[in-house]
Design an enzyme around this catalytic site. Structure first.
Site, PDB file in Angstrom:
ATOM      1  N   ARG A  57       0.810  -1.226   0.000  1.00 13.57           N
ATOM      2  CA  ARG A  57       0.000   0.000   0.000  1.00 13.57           C
ATOM      3  C   ARG A  57       0.834   1.263   0.000  1.00 13.57           C
ATOM      4  NH1 ARG A  57      -3.566  -2.878   4.497  1.00 13.57           N
ATOM      5  NH2 ARG A  57      -1.425  -3.232   5.148  1.00 13.57           N
ATOM      6  N   LYS A 168       3.471 -18.476   6.819  1.00 15.11           N
ATOM      7  CA  LYS A 168       2.819 -18.831   8.076  1.00 15.11           C
ATOM      8  C   LYS A 168       2.495 -17.556   8.848  1.00 15.11           C
ATOM      9  CE  LYS A 168       5.105 -19.868  11.901  1.00 15.11           C
ATOM     10  NZ  LYS A 168       5.736 -18.741  12.646  1.00 15.11           N
ATOM     11  N   ASP A 197       6.938 -23.218   5.224  1.00 15.44           N
ATOM     12  CA  ASP A 197       7.422 -23.296   6.598  1.00 15.44           C
ATOM     13  C   ASP A 197       8.937 -23.323   6.463  1.00 15.44           C
ATOM     14  OD1 ASP A 197       8.599 -24.478   8.959  1.00 15.44           O
ATOM     15  OD2 ASP A 197       6.556 -24.869   9.616  1.00 15.44           O
ATOM     16  N   HIS A 198       9.611 -22.262   6.880  1.00 10.33           N
ATOM     17  CA  HIS A 198      11.031 -22.159   6.534  1.00 10.33           C
ATOM     18  C   HIS A 198      11.881 -23.268   7.163  1.00 10.33           C
ATOM     19  CE1 HIS A 198      11.378 -20.022  10.387  1.00 10.33           C
ATOM     20  NE2 HIS A 198      12.671 -20.227  10.323  1.00 10.33           N
ATOM     21  N   LYS A 202      15.569 -25.827   5.755  1.00 13.83           N
ATOM     22  CA  LYS A 202      16.887 -25.934   6.409  1.00 13.83           C
ATOM     23  C   LYS A 202      17.542 -27.239   5.969  1.00 13.83           C
ATOM     24  CE  LYS A 202      15.424 -23.405  10.570  1.00 13.83           C
ATOM     25  NZ  LYS A 202      16.175 -22.172  10.658  1.00 13.83           N
ATOM     26  N   GLU A 236      15.394 -20.413  21.694  1.00 13.12           N
ATOM     27  CA  GLU A 236      15.854 -19.133  21.138  1.00 13.12           C
ATOM     28  C   GLU A 236      16.345 -18.272  22.284  1.00 13.12           C
ATOM     29  OE1 GLU A 236      13.451 -17.521  17.743  1.00 13.12           O
ATOM     30  OE2 GLU A 236      11.906 -18.605  18.839  1.00 13.12           O
ATOM     31  N   ASP A 255       2.974 -20.228  17.254  1.00 11.37           N
ATOM     32  CA  ASP A 255       4.108 -19.671  16.516  1.00 11.37           C
ATOM     33  C   ASP A 255       5.150 -20.733  16.156  1.00 11.37           C
ATOM     34  OD1 ASP A 255       5.565 -17.345  15.524  1.00 11.37           O
ATOM     35  OD2 ASP A 255       6.970 -17.707  17.162  1.00 11.37           O
ATOM     36  N   HIS A 260       6.688 -25.565  12.961  1.00 13.81           N
ATOM     37  CA  HIS A 260       8.069 -26.033  12.931  1.00 13.81           C
ATOM     38  C   HIS A 260       8.271 -27.356  13.709  1.00 13.81           C
ATOM     39  CE1 HIS A 260       8.488 -22.147  11.289  1.00 13.81           C
ATOM     40  NE2 HIS A 260       8.762 -21.474  12.382  1.00 13.81           N
ATOM     41  N   LYS A 360      11.345 -18.722  24.098  1.00 10.93           N
ATOM     42  CA  LYS A 360      12.151 -17.527  23.813  1.00 10.93           C
ATOM     43  C   LYS A 360      12.899 -17.147  25.088  1.00 10.93           C
ATOM     44  CE  LYS A 360       9.564 -15.736  19.920  1.00 10.93           C
ATOM     45  NZ  LYS A 360      10.441 -16.115  18.827  1.00 10.93           N
TER      46      LYS A 360
HETATM   47  C1  BG6 Z   1       9.350 -18.033  13.071  1.00 11.04           C
HETATM   48  C2  BG6 Z   1       8.658 -17.564  14.316  1.00 11.04           C
HETATM   49  O1  BG6 Z   1       8.474 -18.807  12.292  1.00 11.04           O
HETATM   50  O2  BG6 Z   1      10.468 -18.827  13.426  1.00 11.04           O
HETATM   51  C3  BG6 Z   1       9.631 -16.778  15.189  1.00 11.04           C
HETATM   52  O3  BG6 Z   1       7.564 -16.745  13.964  1.00 11.04           O
HETATM   53  C4  BG6 Z   1      10.862 -17.594  15.468  1.00 11.04           C
HETATM   54  O4  BG6 Z   1       9.013 -16.375  16.392  1.00 11.04           O
HETATM   55  C5  BG6 Z   1      11.452 -18.129  14.184  1.00 11.04           C
HETATM   56  O5  BG6 Z   1      11.800 -16.737  16.101  1.00 11.04           O
HETATM   57  C6  BG6 Z   1      12.560 -19.108  14.465  1.00 11.04           C
HETATM   58  O6  BG6 Z   1      13.201 -19.427  13.274  1.00 11.04           O
HETATM   59  P1  BG6 Z   1      14.712 -19.870  13.268  1.00 11.04           P
HETATM   60  O7  BG6 Z   1      14.986 -20.240  11.857  1.00 11.04           O
HETATM   61  O8  BG6 Z   1      15.515 -18.722  13.754  1.00 11.04           O
HETATM   62  O9  BG6 Z   1      14.771 -21.036  14.215  1.00 11.04           O
END
Ligand code: BG6
Length: 509
Positions: A57, A168, A197-198, A202, A236, A255, A260, A360
Site C-alpha cells: 500500500r 505462516k 514453513d522455513h 533448512k 531461542e 508460533d 516447525h 524464547k
Molecule cells: C518463526 C517464528 O516462524 O520462526 C519466530 O515466527 C521464530 O518467532 C522463528 O523466532 C525461528 O526461526 P529460526 O529459523 O531462527 O529457528
C-alpha cells in the site's frame, strides 16, 4: 527433492517467471525473501528474464523500492555472508519493480495484471507467475480472492503456470485454517498452493530423511524396540523484540509448535515414503500427525507446561521481561515457552514418548533433536563397577553448529575396565566447508520449479491444527497455570519435572 544423485548437480532452472511479492514494504520481504532471490540469481539458479514486482500500500517508485531494498540487503547479507557485490546488485535491481495497491481493491489488482502483462511482453516471459503472500495473515483471504477475480490464478492451467506461496501462520486454529484452505482452493488447485514453513528449507531438516533412509544402520533401530524416547527442543535466546503485537495473539504453541516442531516430529517419526515425491512424502507425514494421541483440553491444562519469561539475564546482559516488550499488554497471559509429552500411537512408536519444548529468552539459540536409545542389559558392563552406563544418544543439531553426533561408550585405555562416553561428530562446517544456505533460497527455488515436497499440504496443516487446537483450548480455559521463568534460564522447573517424572532429563540444559 527430485535429485537423488550422490554426485553434486546444479539444480534444474525454473522456467522464466514473474514473482509478485505482496507485503513488499514488510520486514520479511526485506530480510528474507528478496535477499534469497538475489542470492539465487547470483548463483545462476534463476532464468535471466526473471522479474520481481513488489506490491504494497505504501507510495514508492521502482527506484525508491530498489534503493530501500539495497540498504536492507546490505545489512542482511553483510552480517551473514560477506559483502554484497555491487555489480551483481545493479544487474539484479533492474529486474525489480514496484506496484502500489491495496489488498482489497479489485481495481488495483486489475492494474497489477496489466503491469504483469507489460513485463511479460518486455522480458519475453511466457506468462508464468508466482504470487508470494508475505503480508500479515489478515490480508491473505482478500489477496487470494482478488488474484482470482483479476484472472491471475490460472487455475487448471500448467502452461503458463501460476502458483501462490502462503507464509505462516496458516490459520490460528483448526477452524480458521480450514476456512483459509477453502478460500485458497476456491481460487487455486491444491498443486498450485505452496504453504511455506522455513524449517523445511533448512539443510539439517532435509538431512533427517537422508540420515534415516540412506543409511541402513539407523533405520533398523528406529523403533520402539531400540528407542527409549525422543526429545525435540527449539530454543531461542532472543525475546519477541519488535514483534510483540503479532506474538501476543499467537504464543509459542501457534508460533512454533503447530508448524516447525510438528514438521520435525513428522520427519523423525514417519515411515519411509515409497518415492521422493511431494505426494508420497507428505502422505507419510500426515499419517504421523493423525497417529498423534490427542491431548484433550482438560489434560492440556495439567500436562502441558506453559510459561512466560520474566526479567533476567542472558549472556551477562540484562533482559527485560515479556510484558515489558513493545505492544505487549502489561497483563498478557501469552506463553513464550511450552513443553509437553506427545505419543505417536502406531506400531513403530508404541510406548515411546516424544518430549517437545520451545521457548524464547532461553540461555542460547539451539534447535536439536535427540534420539535416546534403550539401555544395554544390566549385565557385563552395565552394572557396578563400570556401570550404570549412559545410553546411546543420536543428536541432530538443526542449528546453529549444524551437525550430527552419536554418543557411545568406549574403554578408557589402561589395566582397569573403565568406560567413558565419547562422541562421533559430523559438522556441516568442517565437512562441507561453511554454513548451509539460507532456508528461503531452497524453498523459493522449489516453488519456482513447482516442487511442493518441502511445503505443507492442506490436510497436513489441518492435521497439525487438529492436534494443537485442543491444547490451546485447554490452556486458554485455565490461564492460571501460566508459569514464569527468568530470561536466560531453561524455562520453569515444571518443564524439568515433566521429563524427570519418567526418569529422563533434558539433553540440552
Ligand atoms: C518463526 C517464528 O516462524 O520462526 C519466530 O515466527 C521464530 O518467532 C522463528 O523466532 C525461528 O526461526 P529460526 O529459523 O531462527 O529457528
Amino acid at each position: 527433492m527430485s535429485e537423488t544423485t550422490t554426485e553434486p548437480t546444479s539444480p534444474r532452472l525454473p522456467e522464466p517467471f514473474v514473482m509478485v511479492v505482496f507485503g513488499a514494504s514488510g520486514d520479511l520481504t526485506r530480510r528474507k525473501i528478496l535477499p534469497a532471490i538475489f542470492q539465487l540469481w547470483c548463483r545462476n539458479h534463476l532464468p535471466e528474464s526473471a522479474a520481481v514486482i513488489g506490491y504494497s500500500r505504501s507510495d514508492k517508485t521502482d527506484e525508491s523500492f530498489r534503493t530501500e531494498l539495497c540498504d536492507s540487503m546490505r545489512d542482511e547479507l553483510s552480517c551473514h555472508r560477506g559483502l554484497i557485490d555491487d555489480e551483481a546488485w545493479e544487474a539484479f535491481a533492474s529486474r525489480i519493480f514496484y506496484q502500489r495497491g491495496a489488498y482489497d481493491s479489485p481495481d488495483d489488482f486489475a492494474a497489477l495484471g496489466k503491469r504483469i502483462e507489460t513485463l511479460n511482453a518486455e522480458r519475453n516471459v511466457p506468462g508464468n507467475c508466482m504470487h508470494y503472500l508475505a503480508t500479515p495473515p489478515a490480508a491473505f483471504a482478500d489477496i487470494i480472492e482478488n488474484i482470482g477475480a483479476a484472472s491471475l490464478a490460472r487455475r487448471g492451467q500448467t502452461d503458463p503456470w501460476a502458483r501462490v506461496v502462503i507464509e505462516k501462520p496458516f490459520g490460528t486454529d483448526l477452524r480458521s485454517a480450514r476456512d483459509l484452505n477453502r478460500i485458497a482452493r476456491s481460487v487455486f488447485d491444491e498443486d498450485q498452493i505452496f504453504r511455506i514453513d522455513h524449517y523445511l528449507g533448512k539443510e539439517t531438516v532435509q538431512n533427517i530423511m537422508v540420515l534415516r533412509f540412506a543409511n541402513s544402520i539407523f533405520e533398523h533401530a528406529w523403533c520402539h524396540d531400540y528407542i527409549d524416547h525422543v526429545q525435540i527442543t527449539a530454543a531461542e535466546s532472543l525475546g519477541v523484540g519488535a514483534r510483540g503485537g503479532y506474538y501476543d495473539r499467537s504464543g509459542a504453541l501457534r508460533d512454533m509448535v503447530q508448524n516447525h516442531l510438528m514438521h520435525l516430529l513428522c520427519l523423525v517419526a514417519m515411515e519411509p515414503p515409497s518415492a521422493l515425491t511431494a505426494v508420497a512424502v507428505r502422505d507419510e507425514k500426515v499419517k504421523v500427525l493423525r497417529a498423534l494421541r490427542t491431548i484433550p483440553p482438560l489434560c492440556a491444562a495439567s500436562g502441558v507446561v506453559r510459561a512466560q519469561y520474566a526479567a533476567g539475564s542472558i549472556d551477562g546482559r540484562e533482559a527485560p521481561g515479556y510484558r515489558q516488550a513493545d505492544s505487549v499488554p502489561a497483563d498478557s497471559r501469552t506463553e513464550t515457552f511450552v513443553a509437553f509429552k506427545a505419543h505417536v500411537d502406531n506400531w513403530r512408536w508404541s510406548g515411546v514418548p516424544f518430549y517437545l519444548r520451545t521457548g524464547k529468552c532461553l540461555p542460547r539459540r539451539c534447535t536439536e533433536i535427540s534420539i535416546h536409545f534403550k539401555d544395554v542389559p544390566r549385565v557385563l558392563f552395565n552394572r557396578p563397577p563400570a556401570g550404570p552406563l549412559r545410553p546411546n544418544v543420536l543428536t541432530i543439531r538443526v542449528q546453529p553448529d549444524e551437525g550430527i553426533a552419536l554418543e557411545f561408550q568406549a574403554k578408557v585405555p589402561g589395566p582397569a575396565m573403565n568406560i567413558k562416553p565419547l562422541e562421533m561428530d559430523f559438522g556441516y562446517h568442517e565437512s562441507f566447508g561453511g554454513a548451509p544456505p539460507e532456508a528461503y533460497q531452497r524453498l523459493l527455488l522449489d516453488a519456482a520449479r513447482g516442487d511442493a515436497t518441502l511445503f505443507t499440504r492442506s490436510d497436513e496443516v489441518e492435521a497439525a491444527w487438529q492436534f494443537v487446537s485442543p491444547i490451546i483450548e485447554g490452556c486458554s480455559q485455565d490461564t492460571d497455570n501460566l508459569l514464569q521463568y527468568a530470561a536466560g534460564s531453561w524455562g520453569p522447573k515444571e518443564a524439568d519435572e515433566l521429563i524427570e517424572a519418567d526418569g529422563n532429563q533434558w539433553h540440552l540444559r
